[in-house]
Design an enzyme around this catalytic site. Structure first.
Site, PDB file in Angstrom:
ATOM      1  N   ARG A 121       0.659   8.263   5.427  1.00 20.43           N
ATOM      2  CA  ARG A 121       1.021   6.980   4.832  1.00 20.43           C
ATOM      3  C   ARG A 121       1.188   7.089   3.332  1.00 20.43           C
ATOM      4  O   ARG A 121       2.068   6.509   2.749  1.00 20.43           O
ATOM      5  CB  ARG A 121      -0.078   5.978   5.162  1.00 20.43           C
ATOM      6  CG  ARG A 121      -0.027   4.722   4.358  1.00 20.43           C
ATOM      7  CD  ARG A 121      -0.686   3.580   5.079  1.00 20.43           C
ATOM      8  NE  ARG A 121      -0.178   3.447   6.405  1.00 20.43           N
ATOM      9  CZ  ARG A 121      -0.900   3.050   7.456  1.00 20.43           C
ATOM     10  NH1 ARG A 121      -2.165   2.744   7.305  1.00 20.43           N
ATOM     11  NH2 ARG A 121      -0.355   2.963   8.638  1.00 20.43           N
ATOM     12  N   TYR A 122       0.306   7.819   2.688  1.00 21.77           N
ATOM     13  CA  TYR A 122       0.345   7.941   1.227  1.00 21.77           C
ATOM     14  C   TYR A 122       1.009   9.267   0.877  1.00 21.77           C
ATOM     15  O   TYR A 122       1.032  10.190   1.685  1.00 21.77           O
ATOM     16  CB  TYR A 122      -1.079   7.924   0.678  1.00 21.77           C
ATOM     17  CG  TYR A 122      -1.819   6.625   0.929  1.00 21.77           C
ATOM     18  CD1 TYR A 122      -1.527   5.492   0.186  1.00 21.77           C
ATOM     19  CD2 TYR A 122      -2.810   6.549   1.892  1.00 21.77           C
ATOM     20  CE1 TYR A 122      -2.219   4.312   0.397  1.00 21.77           C
ATOM     21  CE2 TYR A 122      -3.506   5.365   2.112  1.00 21.77           C
ATOM     22  CZ  TYR A 122      -3.211   4.246   1.352  1.00 21.77           C
ATOM     23  OH  TYR A 122      -3.889   3.087   1.568  1.00 21.77           O
ATOM     24  N   ARG A 125      -1.744  12.585   0.854  1.00 25.56           N
ATOM     25  CA  ARG A 125      -2.884  12.767   1.743  1.00 25.56           C
ATOM     26  C   ARG A 125      -2.582  12.246   3.142  1.00 25.56           C
ATOM     27  O   ARG A 125      -1.771  11.344   3.305  1.00 25.56           O
ATOM     28  CB  ARG A 125      -4.136  12.086   1.181  1.00 25.56           C
ATOM     29  CG  ARG A 125      -3.965  10.626   0.824  1.00 25.56           C
ATOM     30  CD  ARG A 125      -4.935  10.250  -0.308  1.00 25.56           C
ATOM     31  NE  ARG A 125      -5.007   8.829  -0.573  1.00 25.56           N
ATOM     32  CZ  ARG A 125      -4.149   8.162  -1.329  1.00 25.56           C
ATOM     33  NH1 ARG A 125      -3.120   8.785  -1.857  1.00 25.56           N
ATOM     34  NH2 ARG A 125      -4.301   6.875  -1.541  1.00 25.56           N
ATOM     35  N   CYS A 134     -16.506   8.381  20.075  1.00 23.24           N
ATOM     36  CA  CYS A 134     -17.532   8.129  19.079  1.00 23.24           C
ATOM     37  C   CYS A 134     -18.873   8.096  19.795  1.00 23.24           C
ATOM     38  O   CYS A 134     -18.924   7.825  20.996  1.00 23.24           O
ATOM     39  CB  CYS A 134     -17.310   6.785  18.412  1.00 23.24           C
ATOM     40  SG  CYS A 134     -15.821   6.761  17.412  1.00 23.24           S
ATOM     41  N   CYS A 138     -18.252   0.857  18.112  1.00 23.94           N
ATOM     42  CA  CYS A 138     -18.521  -0.320  17.295  1.00 23.94           C
ATOM     43  C   CYS A 138     -17.653  -1.450  17.799  1.00 23.94           C
ATOM     44  O   CYS A 138     -16.464  -1.275  18.015  1.00 23.94           O
ATOM     45  CB  CYS A 138     -18.166  -0.042  15.844  1.00 23.94           C
ATOM     46  SG  CYS A 138     -18.940   1.435  15.231  1.00 23.94           S
ATOM     47  N   CYS A 141     -14.478  -2.217  15.730  1.00 26.36           N
ATOM     48  CA  CYS A 141     -13.609  -1.079  15.405  1.00 26.36           C
ATOM     49  C   CYS A 141     -12.139  -1.489  15.324  1.00 26.36           C
ATOM     50  O   CYS A 141     -11.611  -2.141  16.213  1.00 26.36           O
ATOM     51  CB  CYS A 141     -13.775  -0.002  16.469  1.00 26.36           C
ATOM     52  SG  CYS A 141     -12.740   1.431  16.157  1.00 26.36           S
ATOM     53  N   ARG A 143      -9.706   0.538  15.604  1.00 31.79           N
ATOM     54  CA  ARG A 143      -8.957   1.299  16.610  1.00 31.79           C
ATOM     55  C   ARG A 143      -9.505   1.018  18.004  1.00 31.79           C
ATOM     56  O   ARG A 143      -9.520   1.885  18.876  1.00 31.79           O
ATOM     57  CB  ARG A 143      -9.043   2.793  16.304  1.00 31.79           C
ATOM     58  CG  ARG A 143      -8.593   3.094  14.907  1.00 31.79           C
ATOM     59  CD  ARG A 143      -8.170   4.528  14.686  1.00 31.79           C
ATOM     60  NE  ARG A 143      -7.821   4.677  13.284  1.00 31.79           N
ATOM     61  CZ  ARG A 143      -8.642   5.188  12.371  1.00 31.79           C
ATOM     62  NH1 ARG A 143      -9.813   5.655  12.728  1.00 31.79           N
ATOM     63  NH2 ARG A 143      -8.261   5.263  11.118  1.00 31.79           N
ATOM     64  N   ASP A 302      -9.858  -6.045   9.836  1.00 28.81           N
ATOM     65  CA  ASP A 302      -8.437  -5.965  10.192  1.00 28.81           C
ATOM     66  C   ASP A 302      -8.036  -6.978  11.261  1.00 28.81           C
ATOM     67  O   ASP A 302      -8.878  -7.537  11.951  1.00 28.81           O
ATOM     68  CB  ASP A 302      -8.135  -4.556  10.731  1.00 28.81           C
ATOM     69  CG  ASP A 302      -8.087  -3.541   9.613  1.00 28.81           C
ATOM     70  OD1 ASP A 302      -7.686  -3.920   8.499  1.00 28.81           O
ATOM     71  OD2 ASP A 302      -8.457  -2.380   9.869  1.00 28.81           O
ATOM     72  N   ASP A 339      -6.547  -3.761   4.202  1.00 31.07           N
ATOM     73  CA  ASP A 339      -5.593  -2.765   4.698  1.00 31.07           C
ATOM     74  C   ASP A 339      -4.388  -3.552   5.189  1.00 31.07           C
ATOM     75  O   ASP A 339      -4.504  -4.348   6.130  1.00 31.07           O
ATOM     76  CB  ASP A 339      -6.233  -1.924   5.818  1.00 31.07           C
ATOM     77  CG  ASP A 339      -5.836  -0.463   5.702  1.00 31.07           C
ATOM     78  OD1 ASP A 339      -4.755  -0.187   5.152  1.00 31.07           O
ATOM     79  OD2 ASP A 339      -6.605   0.397   6.177  1.00 31.07           O
ATOM     80  N   LYS A 346      -4.086   0.385   1.713  1.00 32.69           N
ATOM     81  CA  LYS A 346      -5.198  -0.436   1.225  1.00 32.69           C
ATOM     82  C   LYS A 346      -4.831  -1.134  -0.073  1.00 32.69           C
ATOM     83  O   LYS A 346      -4.364  -0.495  -1.010  1.00 32.69           O
ATOM     84  CB  LYS A 346      -6.414   0.449   1.015  1.00 32.69           C
ATOM     85  CG  LYS A 346      -6.886   1.069   2.301  1.00 32.69           C
ATOM     86  CD  LYS A 346      -7.987   2.076   2.041  1.00 32.69           C
ATOM     87  CE  LYS A 346      -8.342   2.826   3.300  1.00 32.69           C
ATOM     88  NZ  LYS A 346      -7.342   3.858   3.656  1.00 32.69           N
TER      89      LYS A 346
HETATM   90  C1  LIG Z   1      -7.533   5.033   4.128  1.00 36.54           C
HETATM   91  C2  LIG Z   1      -6.496   5.959   4.427  1.00 36.54           C
HETATM   92  C3  LIG Z   1      -6.319   7.113   3.664  1.00 36.54           C
HETATM   93  C4  LIG Z   1      -7.210   7.450   2.494  1.00 36.54           C
HETATM   94  O1  LIG Z   1      -7.079   6.503   1.492  1.00 36.54           O
HETATM   95  P1  LIG Z   1      -7.951   6.599   0.173  1.00 36.54           P
HETATM   96  O2  LIG Z   1      -7.677   5.308  -0.525  1.00 36.54           O
HETATM   97  O3  LIG Z   1      -7.470   7.794  -0.551  1.00 36.54           O
HETATM   98  O4  LIG Z   1      -9.374   6.747   0.589  1.00 36.54           O
HETATM   99  C5  LIG Z   1      -5.291   7.954   3.987  1.00 36.54           C
HETATM  100  N1  LIG Z   1      -4.445   7.682   5.001  1.00 36.54           N
HETATM  101  C6  LIG Z   1      -4.568   6.559   5.739  1.00 36.54           C
HETATM  102  C7  LIG Z   1      -3.596   6.313   6.831  1.00 36.54           C
HETATM  103  C8  LIG Z   1      -5.606   5.665   5.485  1.00 36.54           C
HETATM  104  O5  LIG Z   1      -5.735   4.574   6.235  1.00 36.54           O
HETATM  105  S1  SF4 Z   2     -15.659   2.019  13.780  1.00 38.01           S
HETATM  106 FE1  SF4 Z   2     -14.506   2.799  15.557  1.00 38.01          FE
HETATM  107  S2  SF4 Z   2     -13.954   4.840  14.984  1.00 38.01           S
HETATM  108 FE2  SF4 Z   2     -15.623   4.226  13.621  1.00 38.01          FE
HETATM  109  S3  SF4 Z   2     -17.502   4.921  14.586  1.00 38.01           S
HETATM  110 FE3  SF4 Z   2     -17.174   2.847  15.231  1.00 38.01          FE
HETATM  111  S4  SF4 Z   2     -16.058   3.017  17.174  1.00 38.01           S
HETATM  112 FE4  SF4 Z   2     -15.882   4.958  16.134  1.00 38.01          FE
END
Ligand SMILES: *Cc1c(COP(=O)(O)O)cnc(C)c1O
Ligand code: SF4
Length: 437
Positions: A121-122, A125, A134, A138, A141, A143, A302, A339, A346
């Protein structure tokens, strides 16, 4: 002290031949994770009505239940309905409500995925999903629809696709291992994966996002630390949401990691009726810094399906930030972020501190409400930067510094680019111009 009476009682119920050492064995904890309502009721003594049971069963059919015995032992059984650990671990029927604004993949991680497992995305990174499981699921979560859907730990061949993508993408200098939880991988596979990634010349740092110190602190073994130590610089981010999660066992896990030399961060999610209170948040942040963990992000919850009961207005987050900035140590406060739905990444949000501005003065307010002025310098010479860095009087060591194009708002601010506006796609006014041309 690490092993409490209630933990002892739980271990006795779970295992015919409980041994003190078993409780602290992370594999034992995983093997005996709580996956259904019967087990939950049996182990906690909490009973639900038939009607509640039917609704909860439907909830778990959609979003699976999984709680480690350790995390279960933190639930206050007498007051479980208000307990922050219970709320994060055990489902609520509200999860079955889906609002029109909610999405299965609110952050469009799939759309920004060039190969299986990677979200790019960025610019510099990537997020690398290295496991789908996991220790605990959670309830809040992001996801939710993916994690635990089918318990799945990717094979080396599957992980290889992500590794190859990183190898072929030289702008990636930071690789963030996430999941699920990367520490669900067995030690050997984790060792292999880290070794593969760390050998890629352009990868400068690796980050690991894990909730193990919170839900299964025994995963942080001496052996794990000795494996991770080989791959410095390695940054570790964990996910504490409430001060009750900081226990003797989690402190011990954090101390092992800090002593191992890993910079530790924490990402919390702002959750209604769990931590949406400035005092609770401050208490959590203070406990984190006492354990050498630097609060990193506070996430606005989210727009994932089934999370509506956890969401707060953004004003709650701003109120919390207002109660932190100036009131406590700068390094004890996280950055509050939203996000962006649809995959914008973010976005930090803060209370406003700039009240007004003129050509030579800025009017600001501080945390106490004192209004103050900052006199701007008259001597500052405006520099026109043409990005001709080798001619510039500021000495940037050009070798090893990547040339990169300014993008987004940075581009609007730069002198070396003549873009004057960013225009949304399908802007009608400009389409009209095209027709008239
Ligand atoms: C959060 C995230 C990152 C890392 O973001 P930072 O602001 O550098 O911590 C990288 N890729 C994705 C898709 C993310 O959601
Ligand atoms: S928030 Fe989602 S991905 Fe993170 S530890 Fe909990 S269940 Fe796992």
């Amino acid at each position: 002290m690490i092993y409490t009476n209630s933990q002892q009682a739980l271990a006795n119920k779970i295992d015919d031949k409980p041994q003190l050492s078993n409780w602290k064995d992370w594999k034992w904890q995983l093997k005996h994770h709580i996956r259904n309502l019967e087990q939950f009721e049996y182990l906690t003594g909490i009973r639900f009505s038939d009607e509640e049971r039917a609704q909860l069963e439907a909830t778990f059919a959609k979003f699976p239940l999984s709680i480690t015995p350790y995390y279960l032992s933190l639930i206050d059984k007498k007051n479980y309905k208000n307990d922050p650990v219970f709320k994060q671990a055990f489902g609520a029927v509200e999860e079955l409500t889906t609002l029109p604004s909610e999405l299965a993949d609110p952050l469009s991680e799939d759309k920004d995925s060039p190969v299986e497992g990677i979200t790019h995305r960025y610019p510099d990174r990537v997020l690398f999903h290295v496991s789908n499981v996991c220790a605990m699921y959670c309830r809040h979560c992001t996801r939710k629809r993916k994690v635990g859907d089918i318990d799945f730990v990717p094979s080396k061949e599957q992980l290889r696709k992500g590794i190859d993508y990183i190898k072929q993408t030289p702008q990636v200098r930071d690789v963030l291992l996430s999941g699920g939880d990367p520490l669900m991988l067995p030690d050997e596979k984790l060792d292999w994966l880290l070794s593969e990634i760390s050998q890629i010349p352009h990868v400068e740092i690796i980050r690991l996002g894990t909730r193990m110190p919170v839900v299964l602190p025994y995963r942080v073994t001496d052996k794990l630390v000795s494996i991770l130590k080989k791959y410095q610089p390695l940054w570790i981010n964990t996910h504490f949401n409430h001060p009750n999660e900081i226990t003797a066992s989690s402190r011990e896990a954090l101390a092992k990691l800090a002593d191992g030399g890993f910079p530790l961060g924490n990402q919390s999610v702002l959750l209604a009726d769990v931590n949406d209170c400035p005092r609770i948040m401050k208490s959590l942040l203070h406990k984190l810094v006492q354990n050498r963990v630097r609060p990193y992000y506070l996430y606005q919850c989210d727009l994932s399906e089934g999370l509506s009961h956890f969401r707060t207005p953004i004003g709650k987050g701003i109120e919390i930030m207002e109660s932190l900035i100036g009131h406590t140590s700068g390094f004890a406060r996280p950055t509050y972020v939203i996000d962006a739905p649809g995959g914008g990444g973010k976005i930090p949000v803060m209370p406003n501190y700039i009240i007004s501005w003129s050509t030579n003065k800025v009017v600001l307010r501080n945390y106490e409400g004192v209004i103050t002025t900052y006199q701007e310098p008259d001597s500052y010479e405006l520099k026109n930067c043409d990005r001709n860095c080798s001619e510039c009087t500021l000495e940037l060591n050009i070798d090893g510094v990547d040339e990169n194009e300014a993008i987004g708002i940075e581009k609007l601010l730069s002198d070396s680019c003549d873009t004057i506006s960013l225009i949304p796609e399908n802007n009608e006014r400009l389409q009209r111009r095209d027709i008239n041309d």
